[in-house]
Design a protein around this motif. Structure first.
Motif, PDB file in Angstrom:
ATOM      1  N   LEU A 262       0.737  -1.243   0.298  1.00  0.00           N
ATOM      2  CA  LEU A 262       0.400   0.428   0.139  1.00  0.00           C
ATOM      3  C   LEU A 262       0.544   1.644  -0.181  1.00  0.00           C
ATOM      4  O   LEU A 262      -0.031   2.607  -0.059  1.00  0.00           O
ATOM      5  CB  LEU A 262      -1.000   0.094   1.129  1.00  0.00           C
ATOM      6  N   ASN A 266       0.049   4.650   4.591  1.00  0.00           N
ATOM      7  CA  ASN A 266      -0.982   3.970   4.298  1.00  0.00           C
ATOM      8  C   ASN A 266      -1.427   3.083   4.455  1.00  0.00           C
ATOM      9  O   ASN A 266      -3.307   2.879   4.357  1.00  0.00           O
ATOM     10  CB  ASN A 266      -1.312   4.189   2.788  1.00  0.00           C
ATOM     11  N   ASN A 369      -5.590   3.519   4.466  1.00  0.00           N
ATOM     12  CA  ASN A 369      -5.596   5.102   4.544  1.00  0.00           C
ATOM     13  C   ASN A 369      -6.222   4.913   2.811  1.00  0.00           C
ATOM     14  O   ASN A 369      -5.931   5.628   1.746  1.00  0.00           O
ATOM     15  CB  ASN A 369      -4.920   5.664   4.193  1.00  0.00           C
ATOM     16  N   LYS A 370      -8.059   3.863   2.953  1.00  0.00           N
ATOM     17  CA  LYS A 370      -8.591   5.004   1.793  1.00  0.00           C
ATOM     18  C   LYS A 370      -9.734   3.852   1.639  1.00  0.00           C
ATOM     19  O   LYS A 370     -10.425   3.252   2.671  1.00  0.00           O
ATOM     20  CB  LYS A 370      -7.746   4.195   0.420  1.00  0.00           C
ATOM     21  N   ASP A 371     -11.307   4.157   0.712  1.00  0.00           N
ATOM     22  CA  ASP A 371     -12.402   3.895   0.764  1.00  0.00           C
ATOM     23  C   ASP A 371     -11.684   2.198   0.238  1.00  0.00           C
ATOM     24  O   ASP A 371     -11.565   2.118  -0.871  1.00  0.00           O
ATOM     25  CB  ASP A 371     -13.038   4.605   0.484  1.00  0.00           C
ATOM     26  N   LEU A 372     -12.673   1.109   1.065  1.00  0.00           N
ATOM     27  CA  LEU A 372     -12.266  -0.101   0.524  1.00  0.00           C
ATOM     28  C   LEU A 372     -13.259  -0.870   0.102  1.00  0.00           C
ATOM     29  O   LEU A 372     -14.517  -0.589   0.788  1.00  0.00           O
ATOM     30  CB  LEU A 372     -11.454  -0.957   1.508  1.00  0.00           C
ATOM     31  N   GLU A 376     -11.498  -6.253  -1.924  1.00  0.00           N
ATOM     32  CA  GLU A 376      -9.795  -5.584  -1.093  1.00  0.00           C
ATOM     33  C   GLU A 376     -10.344  -5.382  -0.260  1.00  0.00           C
ATOM     34  O   GLU A 376      -8.997  -6.358   0.649  1.00  0.00           O
ATOM     35  CB  GLU A 376     -10.015  -3.714  -2.048  1.00  0.00           C
ATOM     36  N   GLY A 402     -11.406   0.156   6.081  1.00  0.00           N
ATOM     37  CA  GLY A 402     -10.492   1.631   5.257  1.00  0.00           C
ATOM     38  C   GLY A 402     -11.023   2.893   5.452  1.00  0.00           C
ATOM     39  O   GLY A 402     -12.492   2.992   5.328  1.00  0.00           O
ATOM     40  N   ILE A 404     -10.395   7.539   5.723  1.00  0.00           N
ATOM     41  CA  ILE A 404      -9.255   8.320   4.938  1.00  0.00           C
ATOM     42  C   ILE A 404      -8.622   9.007   6.478  1.00  0.00           C
ATOM     43  O   ILE A 404      -8.710   9.353   7.347  1.00  0.00           O
ATOM     44  CB  ILE A 404      -9.981   9.653   4.472  1.00  0.00           C
TER      45      ILE A 404
END
Length: 509
Positions: A262, A266, A369-372, A376, A402, A404
């Motif tokens: 990642l 992250n 650090n993201k929308d999963l 995923e 997930g 931010i």
């Protein structure tokens, strides 16, 4: 001021353009050499002689003894760190250390076996015993101070009085005070090593009678058993440390894996581990049923009898032993054979020791650090499960989320201006001196150039007055004298200077 600077710049430019290549090279090399010499002089005068550390972290008693000896040897020194550090000139550090070492400095107040035998022949047994205990404590202190992470140590030994009565004998005891270096601590293995070191050095001292304490008064040797060479139950502190180390190790492995996939920063993870700290010993005994087994012993009995008509009851006076021979008055024959074999039972004993520290349950939390999306999340969950060896049979848990990350604080630090390092003052002085030298050189060159230009300029003749019908002979003679003097000054300035000097001397008379 701007006009003056402009005129100076123009003068420098004209002067520089009027020089040939050789003169330019001489000027540049001369300026560089002058700047280097000036910089060296400024730095050397500002820095002075270099002092290096002779000894640091000294005891006040040792510091006083070393200072007294340095004054006797006329060695310059400096005291820093509130008198705990002594510095001497760099070229005399090693020589001074060797001379002080011959005097036994620094000793840190520790007396070893070198002091044994210094007492007189009239000393009592008690004094010799006290001196021996003091020397033994000093040697142990020196040894413990040599361990990594130990800054200072003290060892106290209590030896009981010898007695012929066994019931009145007392065991020897010892206590150790350890001061570790800042940011370091003694591990349980190191504490155990200190305890074994002291107990093996003192006669009649067992590890159970050795106490180790740190500088804060915390008992380091608590809950440690050394009897019969068996591993005792781990203390509470060791359980916490082992659990913490296991969790950090698993987190580091997991974070290294996620960072490679990642990217740095992250992913964050946290592992909660429950360890089984029970020490279990399992003994399993099995018997094999395969005959006949291992032969242990054999006993054989063989009898043979031949006769001519003995009665069945045997001879008179003999024991009543049953006869296997045929009865009657005729010839008889007796034979007996016995074989007794003892076999060992096939036995197999398996002894298993389960060491404390086995993982009993794991709980893992991973934040990305993201929308999963669902795919995923499932992929990360499967990867983490395989990496940490999660087992549903022991009810291991895993959570992948997930979100931010909030990086506002990091941006504030990134946007803040970097601290400006203070420029060394000595360099400022050197640059200022070099600039003054260059400016003085330029000004002298400009003045010399102007003087040479004035001397080389042609002499303008006196204006002829149109209204005057003719010039008087006196004026013409003065004009010729001026031309001759100026020509002489250009060709032979030394002669003109001598002449002017002689005129001045005549006027003073």
């Amino acid at each position: 001021m701007p006009d003056f600077m402009a005129s100076v710049a123009n003068g420098v430019k004209r002067t520089w353009s009027g020089l040939n290549k050789t003169q330019k090279a001489v000027v540049i090399s001369g300026g560089a050499v002058a700047f280097a010499v000036l910089l060296f002089l400024v730095m050397y005068s500002a820095k002075g002689p270099t002092y290096e550390t002779l000894w640091s972290d000294l005891d006040p008693v040792d510091a006083g003894a070393i200072v007294s000896e340095l004054e006797k040897q006329n060695v310059p020194y400096k005291l820093t760190d509130s008198g705990h550090t002594i510095k001497v000139p760099a070229d005399r550090v090693y020589r001074t250390r060797l001379s002080l070492a011959t005097l036994g400095l620094p000793s840190s107040g520790i007396v070893g076996f070198e002091a044994v035998g210094s007492s007189g022949i009239w000393s009592t047994d008690f004094e010799r015993r006290v001196q021996y205990v003091r020397a033994l404590s000093g040697e142990l202190t020196r040894t413990i101070k040599a361990l990594s992470g130990v800054e200072d140590a003290r060892v106290h030994i209590a030896l009981p009085e010898d007695t012929v009565f066994v019931s009145q004998r007392k065991a020897a005891t010892a206590s150790v005070l350890v001061k570790t270096r800042p940011g370091q601590s003694l591990s349980p293995a190191s504490v155990r090593g200190v305890v074994n070191l002291v107990s093996r050095a003192v006669e009649g001292l067992t590890p159970d009678n050795v106490t180790v304490v740190d500088a804060s008064g915390r008992l380091l040797s608590q809950d440690m058993s050394y009897s019969h060479g068996e591993q005792a139950d781990l203390p509470i502190n060791s359980v916490i440390e082992l659990t913490f180390a296991t969790e950090r190790e698993l987190e580091n492995r997991l974070l290294a894996l996620l960072t490679s996939v990642l990217g740095p920063g992250n992913a964050v993870c946290q592992v909660r581990a429950e360890l089984n700290m029970d020490q279990v010993k399992i003994i399993d005994t099995t018997y094999e049923s395969e005959p006949p087994g291992v032969l242990r012993s054999t006993q054989e009995t063989s009898e043979t009898y031949q006769g001519t008509g003995n009665p069945p009851g045997g001879q008179a006076g003999a024991l009543d032993v049953p006869s296997y021979a045929a009865s009657g008055q005729g010839e008889s024959q007796y034979q007996r054979t016995e074989v007794l074999r003892n076999y060992e039972v096939n036995e197999k004993i398996t002894e298993t020791m389960i060491i404390p520290g086995a993982i009993q349950k794991l709980s893992v939390a991973v934040v990305v650090n993201k929308d999963l999306v669902e795919a995923e999340r499932d992929m990360i969950t499967e990867t983490v499960t395989a990496a940490l060896g999660l087992d549903s049979g022991r009810q291991d848990q895993i959570s992948v989320t997930g979100l931010i990350f909030d990086t506002s604080l990091a941006q504030v630090f990134d946007d803040s201006p970097a601290p400006v390092e203070s420029f060394p003052r000595i360099y400022v002085y050197a640059i200022a001196a070099a600039a003054a030298l260059v400016a003085g050189t330029v000004i002298l060159m400009i003045a010399r150039r102007r003087r040479e230009a004035a001397l080389d300029a042609p002499i303008e003749p006196l204006p002829v007055m149109e209204s005057a019908p003719s010039i008087s002979p006196e004026l013409m003679a003065r004009h010729r004298s001026r031309e001759n003097v100026e020509r002489l000054a250009r060709t032979d300035p030394q002669l003109v200077a001598t002449l002017v000097k002689s005129w001045l001397l005549e006027d003073e008379r």
